[in-house]
Write a protein that holds these residues in place. Structure first.
Motif, mmCIF file in Angstrom:
data_model
loop_
_atom_site.group_PDB
_atom_site.id
_atom_site.type_symbol
_atom_site.label_atom_id
_atom_site.label_comp_id
_atom_site.label_asym_id
_atom_site.label_seq_id
_atom_site.Cartn_x
_atom_site.Cartn_y
_atom_site.Cartn_z
ATOM 1 N N VAL A 187 -10.208 8.937 -0.628
ATOM 2 C CA VAL A 187 -9.758 8.147 -1.775
ATOM 3 C C VAL A 187 -10.927 7.540 -2.543
ATOM 4 O O VAL A 187 -10.898 7.446 -3.753
ATOM 5 C CB VAL A 187 -8.788 7.031 -1.308
ATOM 6 C CG1 VAL A 187 -8.295 6.206 -2.476
ATOM 7 C CG2 VAL A 187 -7.625 7.601 -0.541
ATOM 8 N N TYR A 241 -8.758 -2.940 0.873
ATOM 9 C CA TYR A 241 -7.945 -3.222 2.059
ATOM 10 C C TYR A 241 -8.763 -3.757 3.218
ATOM 11 O O TYR A 241 -8.288 -3.810 4.339
ATOM 12 C CB TYR A 241 -7.151 -1.971 2.446
ATOM 13 C CG TYR A 241 -6.205 -1.594 1.348
ATOM 14 C CD1 TYR A 241 -5.123 -2.397 1.044
ATOM 15 C CD2 TYR A 241 -6.440 -0.481 0.561
ATOM 16 C CE1 TYR A 241 -4.278 -2.093 0.000
ATOM 17 C CE2 TYR A 241 -5.592 -0.157 -0.484
ATOM 18 C CZ TYR A 241 -4.517 -0.970 -0.760
ATOM 19 O OH TYR A 241 -3.688 -0.665 -1.787
ATOM 20 N N LEU A 266 0.822 -1.197 0.000
ATOM 21 C CA LEU A 266 0.000 0.000 0.000
ATOM 22 C C LEU A 266 0.863 1.256 0.000
ATOM 23 O O LEU A 266 0.661 2.153 -0.798
ATOM 24 C CB LEU A 266 -0.934 -0.023 1.214
ATOM 25 C CG LEU A 266 -1.893 1.137 1.385
ATOM 26 C CD1 LEU A 266 -2.784 1.284 0.161
ATOM 27 C CD2 LEU A 266 -2.739 0.935 2.619
ATOM 28 N N ALA A 296 -10.798 1.877 -1.971
ATOM 29 C CA ALA A 296 -9.764 1.635 -0.963
ATOM 30 C C ALA A 296 -10.326 0.905 0.243
ATOM 31 O O ALA A 296 -9.679 0.019 0.802
ATOM 32 C CB ALA A 296 -9.122 2.945 -0.522
ATOM 33 N N ALA A 345 -10.776 7.162 4.648
ATOM 34 C CA ALA A 345 -10.293 6.694 3.345
ATOM 35 C C ALA A 345 -11.405 6.783 2.304
ATOM 36 O O ALA A 345 -11.147 7.130 1.149
ATOM 37 C CB ALA A 345 -9.783 5.261 3.454
#
Length: 151
Positions: free
Chosen positions: A109, A117, A40, A113, A105
């Motif tokens: 993002v 993850y 990452l 994401a 996140a």
């Protein structure tokens, strides 16, 4: 089936702890070089720059301190889970932390994401661990030679 619950709880604790420690190792650059496919971040500088990009409203010097605090929190929570210290509190802390990271996140993002993850899975697994009625393989359970029932 209930006789297998302590082993499932132990496995969940270890899996969560190792997952969190893998994130820390990634931030520190211990896994492999930056830019490699499963990595990452790859090093601390990339992590802090990405954190600053996700949270542009936070000044740079505070962002660096936030990165340090977040990493220390991850290490503490992972070690508590790994060694069976205050498992319920560590699990709740991990669940809240992973959920907050997922929200941040997702905002910065995008949903990709969060899903890539498994932040929601980590959060849900942590909350599930906090609800478990038995923690047999903990420091308390080993010291007392019994099963620790936190309820």
């Amino acid at each position: 089936m209930e006789k297998y619950l302590p082993y499932a709880v132990l496995f969940l604790r270890i899996a969560l702890a190792l997952t969190i420690l893998a994130f820390v190792a990634d931030k520190m650059g211990y896994l492999t070089q930056a830019g490699t496919a499963p990595i990452l971040w790859g090093d601390w500088d990339i992590y802090t720059k990405q954190l600053q990009a996700i949270l542009p409203f936070i000044p740079g010097n505070i962002s660096e301190k936030l990165a340090i605090v977040a990493t220390l929190l991850e290490i503490i929570l992972a070690l508590m889970l790994l060694f069976g210290v205050k498992v319920r509190w560590a699990a709740i802390g991990t669940g809240i932390y992973a959920l907050l990271v997922a929200i941040v996140a997702g905002y910065g993002v995008g949903i990709n994401a969060i899903l890539h993850y498994s932040l929601l899975v980590i959060s849900a697994a942590s909350f599930l661990l906090a609800c478990c009625p038995i923690y047999k393989f903990t420091l308390h359970g080993i010291k007392k030679r019994s099963t620790y029932h936190p309820y």
